[in-house]
Write an enzyme that holds these catalytic residues in place. Sequence first.
Site, mmCIF file in Angstrom:
data_model
loop_
_atom_site.group_PDB
_atom_site.id
_atom_site.type_symbol
_atom_site.label_atom_id
_atom_site.label_comp_id
_atom_site.label_asym_id
_atom_site.label_seq_id
_atom_site.Cartn_x
_atom_site.Cartn_y
_atom_site.Cartn_z
ATOM 1 N N THR A 1 85.628 -14.223 -30.754
ATOM 2 C CA THR A 1 84.219 -13.547 -31.017
ATOM 3 C C THR A 1 84.279 -13.063 -30.101
ATOM 4 O OG1 THR A 1 82.054 -13.950 -31.130
ATOM 5 C CG2 THR A 1 83.798 -15.515 -29.173
ATOM 6 N N HIS B 1 88.742 -29.651 -23.038
ATOM 7 C CA HIS B 1 89.238 -30.591 -21.702
ATOM 8 C C HIS B 1 89.543 -32.172 -22.237
ATOM 9 C CE1 HIS B 1 91.069 -30.371 -18.256
ATOM 10 N NE2 HIS B 1 89.444 -29.890 -17.093
#
Length: 400
Positions: free
Chosen positions: A319, A371
């Site tokens: 993006t 994560h």
Amino acid sequence: MATEIKAPVFPESVADGTIATWHKQAGESVARDEVICDIETDKVVLEVVAPADGVISKIIKNEGDTVLSAEIIAEFEAGTAGATASTAEKVEESVEKTEAGAAPVVEKASTAAQVQDQSPAVRKALTEQGVDAKDVQGTGRGGRITKEDVANHQTKPAVTPLSQSVGERVEKRVPMTRLRKRVAERLLDATQSTAMLTTFNEVNMKPIMELRKQFKDRFEKRHGARLGFMSFFIKAATEALKRYPAVNASIDGDDIVYHGFYDVGVAVSSDRGLVVPVLRNTDQMSYAEIEGGIGDYAAKAREGKLSLEEMTGGTFTITNGGTFGSLLSTPILNPPQTAILGMHKIQDRPMAVNGQVEILPMMYLALSYDHRLIDGKEAVGFLVTIKELLEEPASLLLDL
């Protein structure tokens, strides 16, 4: 004999849609394959076309109504174009008979049509803009108001009534589009269901800017596409994905799915909201193919023409907030993907180079990642790889 016009058959991932716009009203003539209606889903806008030359005899589902897959939305009569008079024409005839001589016929018809014969699209526009129909001059058939008339009325300088208090605070409430609602749901889900973390770095854009300046004219002349920065970033990201497979993976329940292909989504802003069309197999695409693909997607996004297939899948997303002037941001994951790269504005900054201060065009990069799957070491290594490839584009071009 009337023929049923049905909504398209929606894909399994789309439960229902909303009638966004009727381009034709009951009684209006249409040509074969002419677009008569737009149906908005949470992913794309689908067009409904006329099955043949004829007339829309009845509208069953109005603008704003929810429709299911293959549900009947209107009735159509083939080969009867011009046989049915519109409501506006009937109003005009009635006004002419009852008020002859009081004012020009067109003006009377316009007044009656404005009050009595507004289409659902016009009523919606009037409500959203807070405009009284009596204040709008209709230019449609029989003096009817069109959406363009409402828009043009809004662009005229407003005359403030003497009774209006200075500093009046105005609010406007409009319904959220299905696409924007879906984007909001996905972004909220991403923040709540993933262990999202963002790491940052910066890249010296001078080498790519000089390369682009040197070859952009020849590139455009040869390939018919403008050489931008996005193709370099997609190529660099694709190479980094090869070296760090976890960044190209996704989580499916208790399983990790490692994708053996590289489908990169490019976030594009449109009037309806954020859409992410996908470039397939970017490891096999040339720079020209990437730039051409991005250009095509951008045009389709502006026109609302992107298909479900073009926005389905994707193993990684890029993006570019820098398009709007963003200097730094933390992009939100696009599930089920586990990482997203954020590009930003190129800003001249003083940098230390070999003990000397130089002014260089720098860009901050941000990598948000899940994560649960990607460790900090992998995330940082992935981002550093992109940085190194961009700062030494020869290694990128030569696949080193």
